[in-house]
Design a protein around this motif. Structure first.
Motif, PDB file in Angstrom:
ATOM      1  N   LEU A  41      14.373   3.642 -24.441  1.00  0.00           N
ATOM      2  CA  LEU A  41      15.379   3.246 -23.566  1.00  0.00           C
ATOM      3  C   LEU A  41      14.902   3.069 -22.260  1.00  0.00           C
ATOM      4  O   LEU A  41      15.252   2.144 -21.459  1.00  0.00           O
ATOM      5  N   ARG A  42      13.841   3.563 -21.770  1.00  0.00           N
ATOM      6  CA  ARG A  42      13.002   3.422 -20.537  1.00  0.00           C
ATOM      7  C   ARG A  42      12.472   1.951 -20.792  1.00  0.00           C
ATOM      8  O   ARG A  42      12.299   1.255 -19.655  1.00  0.00           O
ATOM      9  N   ASP A  48      20.982  -1.172 -28.141  1.00  0.00           N
ATOM     10  CA  ASP A  48      20.648  -1.985 -29.341  1.00  0.00           C
ATOM     11  C   ASP A  48      19.191  -2.174 -29.532  1.00  0.00           C
ATOM     12  O   ASP A  48      18.692  -2.326 -30.783  1.00  0.00           O
ATOM     13  N   LEU A  51      17.175   0.647 -30.225  1.00  0.00           N
ATOM     14  CA  LEU A  51      17.321   1.407 -31.332  1.00  0.00           C
ATOM     15  C   LEU A  51      16.635   0.454 -32.342  1.00  0.00           C
ATOM     16  O   LEU A  51      15.693   1.063 -33.411  1.00  0.00           O
ATOM     17  N   GLU A  52      16.512  -0.939 -32.181  1.00  0.00           N
ATOM     18  CA  GLU A  52      15.515  -1.791 -32.979  1.00  0.00           C
ATOM     19  C   GLU A  52      14.086  -1.276 -32.947  1.00  0.00           C
ATOM     20  O   GLU A  52      13.488  -1.399 -33.885  1.00  0.00           O
ATOM     21  N   ASN A  55      13.369   1.809 -34.906  1.00  0.00           N
ATOM     22  CA  ASN A  55      13.331   1.699 -36.101  1.00  0.00           C
ATOM     23  C   ASN A  55      11.936   1.041 -36.330  1.00  0.00           C
ATOM     24  O   ASN A  55      11.338   1.262 -37.426  1.00  0.00           O
ATOM     25  N   ASP A  56      11.488   0.189 -35.953  1.00  0.00           N
ATOM     26  CA  ASP A  56      10.240  -0.564 -35.810  1.00  0.00           C
ATOM     27  C   ASP A  56       9.163   0.385 -36.019  1.00  0.00           C
ATOM     28  O   ASP A  56       8.094   0.477 -36.648  1.00  0.00           O
ATOM     29  N   PHE A  58       9.360   3.647 -36.323  1.00  0.00           N
ATOM     30  CA  PHE A  58       9.335   4.451 -37.627  1.00  0.00           C
ATOM     31  C   PHE A  58       8.784   3.693 -38.800  1.00  0.00           C
ATOM     32  O   PHE A  58       8.218   4.399 -39.627  1.00  0.00           O
ATOM     33  N   ILE A  59       9.080   2.566 -39.078  1.00  0.00           N
ATOM     34  CA  ILE A  59       8.559   1.796 -40.033  1.00  0.00           C
ATOM     35  C   ILE A  59       7.044   1.745 -39.988  1.00  0.00           C
ATOM     36  O   ILE A  59       6.167   1.970 -40.782  1.00  0.00           O
ATOM     37  N   LYS A  60       6.489   1.665 -38.868  1.00  0.00           N
ATOM     38  CA  LYS A  60       5.002   1.596 -38.542  1.00  0.00           C
ATOM     39  C   LYS A  60       4.578   2.981 -38.805  1.00  0.00           C
ATOM     40  O   LYS A  60       3.347   3.099 -39.488  1.00  0.00           O
ATOM     41  N   ARG A  79       4.103   8.715 -30.222  1.00  0.00           N
ATOM     42  CA  ARG A  79       4.427   8.300 -28.705  1.00  0.00           C
ATOM     43  C   ARG A  79       3.939   6.916 -28.546  1.00  0.00           C
ATOM     44  O   ARG A  79       4.275   5.915 -28.045  1.00  0.00           O
ATOM     45  N   ASP A  88       5.853  -4.643 -27.562  1.00  0.00           N
ATOM     46  CA  ASP A  88       6.036  -6.072 -28.339  1.00  0.00           C
ATOM     47  C   ASP A  88       7.302  -6.689 -28.383  1.00  0.00           C
ATOM     48  O   ASP A  88       7.512  -7.832 -28.317  1.00  0.00           O
ATOM     49  N   LYS A  95       7.782 -13.859 -21.011  1.00  0.00           N
ATOM     50  CA  LYS A  95       7.695 -15.073 -20.772  1.00  0.00           C
ATOM     51  C   LYS A  95       8.592 -15.967 -19.895  1.00  0.00           C
ATOM     52  O   LYS A  95       8.459 -16.894 -19.122  1.00  0.00           O
TER      53      LYS A  95
END
Lengths: 189, 447
Positions: A41-42, A48, A51-52, A55-56, A58-60, A79, A88, A95
């Motif tokens: 959040l920082r 949203d 959260l995305e 989840n990314d 956690f996938i990693k 962390r 990322d 840009k």
């Protein structure tokens, strides 16, 4: 209803996650969800996106958990994953963003007593008011402990620019804290 | 004073978010599972598309082989005597506008042909059923100005078998040209000249984030649980290449292009296997010895000449098809330059072939010698995927991988493909040499 794996330690959960145990992964996810969201959040503008990013991350995490050494603590390692995922996801916005100079009211002397009154939501509002690049660099340097050289490598900017942006971010945060909280503090007094 | 403020603010932010509470963990877990499911499906589709196409081509080839074997069993060689020729089942009228000649052929009768005479006989000759039924599409359409020779379906309602092409050309030879152009029996065109034998193989690779096999429910789970582990070692790439062709006659200077998808499966740290498909255009220039083309050109050029001789038949071929490589790749582990060597075979299937034939014909007449240049255009696009050649070329390439930011890498790969088999109606051995540019896609792009 209590989760069957709630009594397991982090290391035990990691061992089960290596065997692709879904329940262990769920438990580990829920255990570190708030921690990851606090970091995400920082960096992200809205919930949203945060959260995305989580989840990314956690996938990693579950992908690389098999190479994780048992002796290490998972929190610092996770962390870093969350921070990298957040960078990322925000990189593409850098840009297209332009650095705007925000004009504030006349700077009042900073009052340290105000800081303890600021809660998490207030902090997020303050950070949201910063330009994207300033917020990123402030989080990376001040909160997550990256050096300017590391930041310049991550964001592909000169390290001198990283120093300049950090200085501006801190100036603006001081002004924002005073503008938003100083008056209320004085009134309270 | 500001430094003190900054320090306190920093510490407060750290402490606040170290103990940050969020009650939406259950909702987050559901969204996490949905995201994992979407990524698996997307990766599976990206892996299966090139593999599925290659598998479909292989199946088509197998079916084609089966049909070919059946046809070969029923097809019998055409027996042609010098003066006795079997006829097609319907009457065909050939008109030579220049000469105003008309050759009538009684389809059901044997015709005794002498040098300039055609006589009818009443004898009935049966033609094999397979020949009549297999006469749907000729291997070639010959177009010479206003003449539609033999099987152009838009001009002639009659479906004529390839046998009859030979029949017609032999008739014209015997009736018009005193010069000996009579084809030998080995030059007889059989109905299966359009068929080719071939085979194809493929595999494909995609890099993905790992997730547990049973992180989601549904029918997809069983379908992709097993290959998903394999997908971890896979990588997908978009390939574009430019190259020049060479044949026995030399190098064709036309620049050709190919685009496609290549997938790669890692066998070990240094070795991998790659496959995929490329849509490409091949060009070749060659000297043709096609007797049909020569005879057609002779017929066209011959006006008041006593004799016509073909002195040169120079053809330009344009072939469009799909190249399916299967290669083994060795990648170096050098830190400075990431280079690799690759070698293997390519199968090839034709989609369209076009030949532009420049035929030079010398006419010998009573008034002198005259040279005509005739252009015949021949195109065949009726037999998609039927000309599948297994291991048509032997490939060799070296290349380097250049990382592109932190997301993809670009491979620059000069290559050479040496022909092992022929392709097309003209049975051309076409090799190629050029450079390929491959954009390797990895997991970061599929977030």
């Amino acid at each position: 209803m209590k989760h069957p794996y709630s009594s397991l330690s982090d290391q035990e959960l990691i061992i089960k996650c290596r065997k692709d145990d879904v329940k262990a992964q769920e438990m580990l996810y829920k255990r570190f969800y708030a921690y990851a969201m606090g970091i995400s959040l920082r960096y992200c503008i809205n919930r949203d996106d945060a959260l995305e990013t989580v989840n990314d991350a956690f996938i990693k995490l579950f992908k690389t958990i098999k190479t994780f050494e048992n002796e290490r603590l998972i929190k610092p390692w996770f962390r870093q994953i969350v921070v990298n995922s957040a960078i990322d996801s925000r990189r593409k916005n850098l840009k297209h963003s332009t650095v705007l100079d925000i004009e504030y009211a006349e700077e009042k002397p900073a009052n340290n007593q105000i800081i303890s009154k600021i809660n998490a939501q207030d902090i997020l509002k303050l950070l949201d008011e910063l330009p994207e690049i300033h917020r990123l660099i402030f989080n990376l340097y001040e909160i997550d402990g990256y050096s300017h050289e590391e930041i310049s490598d991550i964001l592909d900017i000169p390290s001198s620019s990283s120093r300049v942006y950090l200085s501006r971010a801190k100036d603006k945060l001081r002004k924002l804290v005073n503008n938003h909280f100083y008056l209320n503090y004085e009134r309270a007094i | 004073m500001n430094e003190q403020f900054d320090k306190e603010l920093r510490d407060h932010i750290k402490d606040t978010f170290d103990v940050y509470h969020d009650q939406m963990a259950d909702d987050g877990w559901k969204k996490y599972q949905q995201k994992v499911k979407r990524k698996k499906l997307r990766a599976f589709l990206l892996w299966s598309v090139p593999s599925g196409m290659a598998a479909a081509l292989a199946i088509l080839w197998l079916l084609n082989i089966t049909v070919q074997i059946e046809n070969q069993e029923t097809l019998k060689p055409l027996q042609i005597g010098k003066n006795i020729i079997q006829k097609p089942s319907k009457t065909i009228h050939l008109k030579d506008k220049a000469v105003s000649k008309e050759i009538e052929i009684a389809m059901d009768n044997q015709i005794e042909v002498s040098e300039n005479e055609i006589k009818k006989r009443e004898t009935f000759v049966k033609t094999p059923k397979a020949h009549a039924e297999a006469s749907m599409a000729l291997a070639s359409n010959f177009v010479v100005d206003d003449y539609f020779f033999l099987n152009d379906t838009s001009a002639s309602p009659v479906e004529i078998s390839a046998k009859n092409i030979s029949l017609m050309t032999q008739l014209t030879q015997h009736s018009i040209t005193p010069v000996d152009f009579a084809p030998s029996t080995s030059e007889v065109i059989t109905a299966d000249r359009k068929h080719r034998t071939s085979n194809g193989q493929t595999s494909s690779i995609l890099a993905l984030a790992a997730t547990p096999q049973n992180a989601y429910t549904g029918d997809v789970k069983n379908a992709i649980a097993k290959p998903f582990k394999t997908l971890k070692k896979m990588r997908l790439g978009l390939d574009a290449s430019t190259f020049m062709n060479f044949t026995q006659e030399g190098v064709n200077e036309d620049l050709n292009l190919a685009v496609g998808i290549i997938s790669e499966y890692r066998l070990s740290n240094k070795f991998s296997i790659s496959s995929g498909f490329n849509l490409n255009k091949q060009t070749a220039a060659f000297i043709s010895n096609n007797p049909q083309q020569n005879n057609t050109a002779t017929e066209k050029a011959f006006t008041n000449a006593v004799a016509a001789v073909v002195t040169q038949n120079f053809s330009n071929a344009r072939l469009v098809g799909i190249d399916i490589p299967l290669q083994v790749k060795y990648t170096s582990s050098s830190k400075k330059i990431n280079w690799f060597i690759s070698s293997g075979f390519s199968s090839y299937t034709l989609l369209n072939e076009r030949y532009l034939n420049n035929i030079s014909v010398v006419n010998y007449s009573f008034t002198g010698v005259e040279t005509n240049n005739i252009v015949l255009e021949e195109e065949n696009n009726n037999n998609l995927f039927s000309n599948l050649q297994l291991a048509r070329t032997l490939n060799f390439s070296v290349g380097i991988n250049i990382p592109v930011k932190n997301v993809t890498s670009l491979a620059i790969e000069p290559f050479i493909k040496y022909p092992l088999r022929t392709v097309g109606n003209e049975r051309l051995e076409i090799g190629s040499s050029g450079v390929s540019f491959r954009l390797n896609l990895n997991k970061s792009l599929f977030k």
